[in-house]
Scaffold this motif. Structure first.
Motif, PDB file in Angstrom:
ATOM      1  N   GLY A  11       0.775  -1.227   0.000  1.00 31.58           N
ATOM      2  CA  GLY A  11       0.000   0.000   0.000  1.00 31.58           C
ATOM      3  C   GLY A  11       0.806   1.277   0.000  1.00 31.58           C
ATOM      4  O   GLY A  11       0.219   2.371   0.046  1.00 31.58           O
ATOM      5  N   ARG A  12       2.116   1.164  -0.057  1.00 31.00           N
ATOM      6  CA  ARG A  12       2.958   2.373  -0.015  1.00 31.00           C
ATOM      7  C   ARG A  12       3.902   2.400  -1.202  1.00 31.00           C
ATOM      8  O   ARG A  12       4.380   1.360  -1.655  1.00 31.00           O
ATOM      9  N   LEU A 122      -8.477  11.015 -14.456  1.00 27.06           N
ATOM     10  CA  LEU A 122      -7.645  10.193 -13.580  1.00 27.06           C
ATOM     11  C   LEU A 122      -6.413  10.939 -13.086  1.00 27.06           C
ATOM     12  O   LEU A 122      -5.533  10.334 -12.481  1.00 27.06           O
ATOM     13  N   SER A 123      -6.340  12.235 -13.352  1.00 25.50           N
ATOM     14  CA  SER A 123      -5.110  12.973 -13.037  1.00 25.50           C
ATOM     15  C   SER A 123      -4.783  12.973 -11.553  1.00 25.50           C
ATOM     16  O   SER A 123      -3.626  12.853 -11.161  1.00 25.50           O
ATOM     17  N   GLY A 124      -5.785  13.093 -10.690  1.00 24.69           N
ATOM     18  CA  GLY A 124      -5.519  13.138  -9.257  1.00 24.69           C
ATOM     19  C   GLY A 124      -5.725  11.832  -8.540  1.00 24.69           C
ATOM     20  O   GLY A 124      -5.612  11.772  -7.301  1.00 24.69           O
ATOM     21  N   LEU A 125      -6.030  10.778  -9.289  1.00 24.70           N
ATOM     22  CA  LEU A 125      -6.363   9.507  -8.657  1.00 24.70           C
ATOM     23  C   LEU A 125      -5.155   8.880  -7.965  1.00 24.70           C
ATOM     24  O   LEU A 125      -5.268   8.361  -6.845  1.00 24.70           O
ATOM     25  N   ARG A 126      -3.995   8.937  -8.584  1.00 27.96           N
ATOM     26  CA  ARG A 126      -2.810   8.319  -7.998  1.00 27.96           C
ATOM     27  C   ARG A 126      -2.468   8.964  -6.651  1.00 27.96           C
ATOM     28  O   ARG A 126      -2.223   8.268  -5.650  1.00 27.96           O
ATOM     29  N   ALA A 127      -2.467  10.299  -6.627  1.00 32.12           N
ATOM     30  CA  ALA A 127      -2.158  11.003  -5.375  1.00 32.12           C
ATOM     31  C   ALA A 127      -3.195  10.704  -4.296  1.00 32.12           C
ATOM     32  O   ALA A 127      -2.861  10.557  -3.115  1.00 32.12           O
ATOM     33  N   GLN A 128      -4.443  10.575  -4.705  1.00 36.19           N
ATOM     34  CA  GLN A 128      -5.504  10.273  -3.749  1.00 36.19           C
ATOM     35  C   GLN A 128      -5.319   8.886  -3.139  1.00 36.19           C
ATOM     36  O   GLN A 128      -5.475   8.699  -1.919  1.00 36.19           O
ATOM     37  N   PRO A 133      -3.135   4.185   2.212  1.00 34.15           N
ATOM     38  CA  PRO A 133      -2.443   2.896   2.019  1.00 34.15           C
ATOM     39  C   PRO A 133      -3.288   1.698   2.413  1.00 34.15           C
ATOM     40  O   PRO A 133      -3.047   0.592   1.918  1.00 34.15           O
ATOM     41  N   GLU A 134      -4.274   1.881   3.301  1.00 38.22           N
ATOM     42  CA  GLU A 134      -5.132   0.751   3.685  1.00 38.22           C
ATOM     43  C   GLU A 134      -5.929   0.239   2.495  1.00 38.22           C
ATOM     44  O   GLU A 134      -6.254  -0.944   2.421  1.00 38.22           O
ATOM     45  N   VAL A 135      -6.284   1.128   1.586  1.00 38.80           N
ATOM     46  CA  VAL A 135      -6.985   0.714   0.367  1.00 38.80           C
ATOM     47  C   VAL A 135      -5.988   0.232  -0.672  1.00 38.80           C
ATOM     48  O   VAL A 135      -6.178  -0.805  -1.316  1.00 38.80           O
ATOM     49  N   LEU A 136      -4.900   0.961  -0.834  1.00 40.16           N
ATOM     50  CA  LEU A 136      -3.916   0.640  -1.867  1.00 40.16           C
ATOM     51  C   LEU A 136      -3.214  -0.689  -1.597  1.00 40.16           C
ATOM     52  O   LEU A 136      -2.671  -1.300  -2.526  1.00 40.16           O
ATOM     53  N   ARG A 137      -3.271  -1.173  -0.365  1.00 43.13           N
ATOM     54  CA  ARG A 137      -2.616  -2.438  -0.052  1.00 43.13           C
ATOM     55  C   ARG A 137      -3.291  -3.625  -0.743  1.00 43.13           C
ATOM     56  O   ARG A 137      -2.718  -4.712  -0.818  1.00 43.13           O
ATOM     57  N   TYR A 138      -4.503  -3.421  -1.258  1.00 41.88           N
ATOM     58  CA  TYR A 138      -5.163  -4.475  -2.022  1.00 41.88           C
ATOM     59  C   TYR A 138      -4.587  -4.610  -3.420  1.00 41.88           C
ATOM     60  O   TYR A 138      -5.023  -5.460  -4.193  1.00 41.88           O
TER      61      TYR A 138
END
Length: 327
Positions: A11-12, A122-128, A133-138
Motif C-alpha cells: 500500500g505504499r 484520472l489525473s488526481g487519482l494516484r495522489a488520492q 495505504p489501507e486501500v492501496l494495499r489491495y
C-alpha cells in the motif's frame, strides 16, 4: 506515451527508477504485495506493443487499447484482465456531452491504465490513493476499483448537470405566454446528449456486475463490496438517464400538442375575421350596390339602411366571437 510509472508494496510507494523495467524490477524484488502502476495517455501502437511484451498482454487486448472506440467490457486473458470504460464530460455553455475511454490492464503484479480523449478524469487519482495505504494495499484491484469509482462519479456529475439544464428547458418551454422558435430542434438536441450518455453508462452495467459478483481473475475478493457500491451508483445513473429520455419524449409530445392547439386558435381567429368580412360582401353582392336608393330600388333610406345592416351584423358577430374566445 507513459505519463507515470511507480512501484508499490503493501500500500505504499517505494523508491524505484521511473522507467518501466526499473519500476517492475523494484516491485517484484519487494516481495508479495508489490506491484507497478503504469499510466499511459493515447499511446502509439509501437509504444503499447513494447509495454505489452513486457507484461505478456494478449495481442487482441493491445489492439483494442490502441484503436479505442470500444464498448465497455471485461475480458479475461491468460495472465491479465482487460477492462474498458467510457468516460464523459459535459460543457454547459455548448450543451454538449463529450467522451473518452479508459482501458485497464490488470495482472498479478501490475496495473496499467490507458487513457484516450480529454475527458479521462484520472489525473488526481494516484495522489488520492497514495494517501490511503489501507486501500492501496489491495494492490491492482484497489486501482481498478478507484478507476471505476472515479469514472462512475463523473457520470453522476454529468447526468446531474444535464438534468439541471433539462429542468430549465422544460420550464422555459412551458412558461405562460412564451413563444419559441425551433423548440423541437432544442429538444432533439438534448435527446442526442442523453443518447451519448446512454452509450457510455448503459453497456457498462453488465461488466460492472461481473466484477461485483467476484470470481474474475486478479480481482481480490476484498474489493468486491466496493465494486458492488460502484455498480449501485451506476444503476441509479442508468435509471436517471432513462427517466430523462422519457421526459424529453413527453416534452416533445406536449410541445407538438401545444403547437397544434395554437394553430387551431389561429385558425379560429382567421375564420372569425373572414366571417366578419364575408357578411358585408354577401349583402353587397345581393343588392349589387349599383342602383339608385336601394334596397328594392328608388327608396331614399335604402342605401344607409344597407350600410347600417352591414355594421350591425359585424358588431354582433364580433361580440359572439369575442365571447367564445375566437378573437
Amino acid at each position: 506515451m507513459i505519463v507515470h510509472c511507480a512501484s508499490y508494496h503493501d500500500g505504499r510507494r517505494i523508491e524505484a527508477p521511473d522507467d518501466l523495467h526499473g519500476a517492475l524490477a523494484a516491485a517484484r524484488a519487494a516481495g508479495p504485495g508489490g506491484f507497478v502502476w503504469i499510466g499511459l495517455f493515447e499511446p502509439t501502437a509501437e509504444e503499447l506493443d513494447q509495454v505489452g511484451r513486457e507484461f505478456a498482454l494478449h495481442p487482441l487486448a493491445v489492439e483494442d487499447a490502441v484503436s479505442a472506440h470500444q464498448r465497455p467490457k471485461v475480458e479475461a486473458y491468460q495472465g491479465s484482465l482487460f477492462v474498458t470504460l467510457k468516460t464523459l464530460g459535459y460543457h454547459p455553455a455548448a450543451h454538449a456531452v463529450t467522451g473518452g475511454e479508459v482501458m485497464v490492464f490488470l495482472g498479478e503484479d501490475f496495473v496499467m491504465t490507458v487513457r484516450h480523449g480529454a475527458d479521462t478524469p484520472l489525473s488526481g487519482l494516484r495522489a488520492q490513493l497514495e494517501k490511503d495505504p489501507e486501500v492501496l494495499r489491495y494492490g491492482p484491484s484497489a486501482v481498478l476499483h478507484s478507476v471505476c469509482d472515479t469514472v462512475v462519479d463523473d457520470h453522476v456529475e454529468v447526468v446531474t448537470a444535464l438534468q439541471a439544464d433539462l429542468d430549465e428547458l422544460e420550464a422555459d418551454i412551458f412558461a405562460p405566454g412564451r413563444v419559441h422558435r425551433d423548440t423541437a430542434g432544442r429538444i432533439y438536441g438534448y435527446k442526442r446528449q442523453v443518447m451519448a450518455v446512454r452509450r457510455a453508462t448503459g453497456p457498462l452495467l453488465e461488466p460492472m456486475l461481473r466484477l461485483a459478483r467476484g470470481g474474475e481473475p486478479f480481482v481480490r475478493a476484498e474489493t468486491t463490496p466496493y465494486l458492488r457500491d460502484v455498480t449501485d451508483h451506476l444503476a441509479r445513473v442508468n435509471d436517471q438517464v432513462e427517466g430523462m429520455d422519457r421526459l424529453l419524449s413527453d416534452i416533445l409530445g406536449a410541445n407538438l400538442a401545444q403547437v397544434s392547439v395554437q394553430q387551431n386558435n389561429d385558425m379560429r381567429k382567421i375564420s372569425a375575421w373572414a366571417a366578419l368580412a364575408a357578411v358585408p360582401t354577401m349583402i353587397a353582392g345581393i343588392y349589387g350596390m349599383n342602383f339608385d336608393d336601394m334596397p328594392e330600388l328608388h327608396q331614399p333610406w335604402g342605401y344607409p339602411a344597407a350600410l347600417a345592416l352591414m355594421a350591425l351584423v359585424c358588431v354582433v358577430l364580433h361580440r359572439v366571437f369575442k365571447r367564445h374566445d375566437w378573437l
